[in-house]
Motif scaffolding. Sequence first.
Motif, short mmCIF file in Angstrom:
data_model
loop_
_atom_site.label_atom_id
_atom_site.label_comp_id
_atom_site.label_asym_id
_atom_site.label_seq_id
_atom_site.Cartn_x
_atom_site.Cartn_y
_atom_site.Cartn_z
N LYS A 43 42.23 42.61 43.56
CA LYS A 43 41.68 44.13 43.96
C LYS A 43 40.65 44.73 42.66
O LYS A 43 39.80 45.96 42.27
CB LYS A 43 43.04 45.30 43.39
CG LYS A 43 43.78 45.25 44.47
CD LYS A 43 45.45 45.94 44.45
CE LYS A 43 46.10 45.39 45.44
NZ LYS A 43 47.43 46.33 45.39
N LEU A 44 40.62 44.21 41.21
CA LEU A 44 39.17 43.92 40.51
C LEU A 44 38.22 44.13 40.69
O LEU A 44 37.48 44.77 40.25
CB LEU A 44 39.91 42.99 39.37
CG LEU A 44 41.29 42.97 38.50
CD1 LEU A 44 41.36 42.78 37.41
CD2 LEU A 44 41.55 44.52 38.07
N VAL A 45 38.07 42.73 41.92
CA VAL A 45 36.29 43.39 42.48
C VAL A 45 36.72 44.00 43.78
O VAL A 45 37.43 43.17 44.90
CB VAL A 45 36.25 41.56 42.47
CG1 VAL A 45 34.50 41.85 43.18
CG2 VAL A 45 36.03 41.69 41.08
N SER A 46 35.30 44.64 44.29
CA SER A 46 35.11 45.39 45.15
C SER A 46 34.74 44.70 46.83
O SER A 46 34.33 43.31 46.71
CB SER A 46 33.81 46.27 45.43
OG SER A 46 33.34 47.02 46.88
N ALA A 47 35.52 44.45 47.15
CA ALA A 47 35.74 43.86 48.40
C ALA A 47 34.76 44.09 49.20
O ALA A 47 33.80 42.56 49.94
CB ALA A 47 36.81 44.23 49.75
N ASP A 48 34.57 45.16 50.00
CA ASP A 48 32.61 45.71 50.38
C ASP A 48 31.64 44.67 49.83
O ASP A 48 29.90 43.54 50.05
CB ASP A 48 32.25 46.76 50.25
CG ASP A 48 33.43 47.51 50.80
OD1 ASP A 48 33.73 46.78 51.76
OD2 ASP A 48 33.47 49.00 51.26
N GLN A 49 31.77 44.64 48.49
CA GLN A 49 30.32 44.11 47.24
C GLN A 49 31.00 42.16 47.33
O GLN A 49 29.74 42.00 47.92
CB GLN A 49 30.40 44.51 46.28
CG GLN A 49 30.13 45.98 45.63
CD GLN A 49 29.40 46.41 44.78
OE1 GLN A 49 30.36 45.36 43.55
NE2 GLN A 49 28.76 47.08 44.38
N VAL A 50 31.94 41.53 47.59
CA VAL A 50 31.59 40.52 47.68
C VAL A 50 31.35 39.98 48.94
O VAL A 50 30.86 38.64 49.03
CB VAL A 50 33.74 39.95 47.17
CG1 VAL A 50 33.43 38.26 47.83
CG2 VAL A 50 33.44 40.12 45.95
N GLU A 51 32.00 40.69 49.92
CA GLU A 51 31.36 40.16 51.24
C GLU A 51 30.62 41.01 51.08
O GLU A 51 29.11 39.98 52.66
CB GLU A 51 32.17 41.41 52.58
CG GLU A 51 33.86 40.56 51.92
CD GLU A 51 34.61 42.23 53.49
OE1 GLU A 51 34.11 42.62 54.17
OE2 GLU A 51 35.84 41.87 53.11
N LYS A 52 29.37 41.83 51.06
CA LYS A 52 27.94 41.49 51.86
C LYS A 52 27.12 40.68 50.52
O LYS A 52 26.24 40.16 50.99
CB LYS A 52 27.51 43.32 50.05
CG LYS A 52 27.39 44.29 51.77
CD LYS A 52 27.68 44.89 50.11
CE LYS A 52 27.78 46.47 50.94
NZ LYS A 52 27.72 47.67 51.10
N ALA A 53 28.08 39.81 49.61
CA ALA A 53 27.38 38.86 48.59
C ALA A 53 27.25 37.46 49.15
O ALA A 53 26.03 37.06 49.93
CB ALA A 53 28.29 38.72 47.24
N ALA A 54 28.33 37.95 50.48
CA ALA A 54 28.62 35.70 50.99
C ALA A 54 27.88 36.04 51.62
O ALA A 54 27.05 34.98 52.62
CB ALA A 54 30.33 36.12 51.70
N VAL A 55 27.36 37.12 52.70
CA VAL A 55 26.13 37.25 54.09
C VAL A 55 24.74 37.23 53.16
O VAL A 55 24.01 36.52 54.49
CB VAL A 55 26.67 38.68 54.61
CG1 VAL A 55 24.89 39.07 55.49
CG2 VAL A 55 27.98 39.77 54.80
N GLN A 56 24.46 37.42 52.26
CA GLN A 56 23.62 36.94 51.72
C GLN A 56 23.10 35.49 51.64
O GLN A 56 22.52 34.51 51.67
CB GLN A 56 22.98 37.64 50.74
CG GLN A 56 22.69 39.27 50.51
CD GLN A 56 22.87 40.28 49.47
OE1 GLN A 56 22.07 39.49 48.23
NE2 GLN A 56 22.16 41.34 49.45
#
Length: 313
Positions: A43-56
Amino acid sequence: MMTKAVMTRLAHATLLGLALSCAAPAIWARDGVDVGERSSFSKLVSADQVEKAAVQQYAQVQSEARTKGALLPDNHPQVVRVRAIAQRIIPFTYEWNKRAASWRWEVSVLKSDQINAFCMPGGKIAFYTAILDQLKLTDDEVAMVMGHEMAHALREHARERMGKTTATRFGASLLSGLLGLGNTGDALLNMGSQLLTLKFSREDESEADLVGMELAARAGYDPRSGVTLWKKMAAASKGAPPQFMSTHPSSSTRIDDIEANLPKVIPLYDRAPKPSQRFDRALKTGALYYRDFEPLAYWAVSDAASARSVAAE
């Protein structure tokens, strides 16, 4: 003053309440493995941002592989195979993570001599040809690998590890600044580079084994194949664990854990509809097929040789 009749009714009501409360857990008990709640560190890191990073990062991996001729085409038999197995498993992921229903799942196969596979956050999956060809995996074993890797994404192990790392290095109070809108580009770039090099803990790997085994069983793949899979992994490692097994408990420990949990998932497998198509049995589709692609590694050499002979005629 209570009468004897009133006291009797109260006693019966109390006993009934206790009986219902004791029965409730059994009524609501979940079939399958039990691995507890996800870590609060995620919960300390945004799920949306981690998933966006994975897409890239996943797009970059595909682009580099395509440039090197290492990205197998969509109609390659190995790609068709792993995608078909993934499609059977995906519907059972939603229970484990509600975000999975909105993920844009992707599956690629990359030419590589590494015995490896991964699933990045957001459902970005890749198999390396070595894990399929060298280990001659059956469909059930592919499903176990697939389920294991999906479990890492579903249980948000990458997000958890990033949360722990960030909390250790910077302190939780600095997370909002690190991952704020003004730093989104840098944060995503940094996250993406971490996703391919991240090493999960032994606890994460053991958890992924069990969750993956359940996913495969619900999709109609035999969970007992986990035992044969990890025996193949151990044999292939020749004393040095391949990348896929890094930081994981020893093969004997993981096999013991799988066998201990089989009674929880075998009933799921027994009830599940089985795949109508198997890819681990020889399929002869004519000379045109063999002219375009090499036979799968687990097909008999004699079959492959005779097929090439037909194709040449």
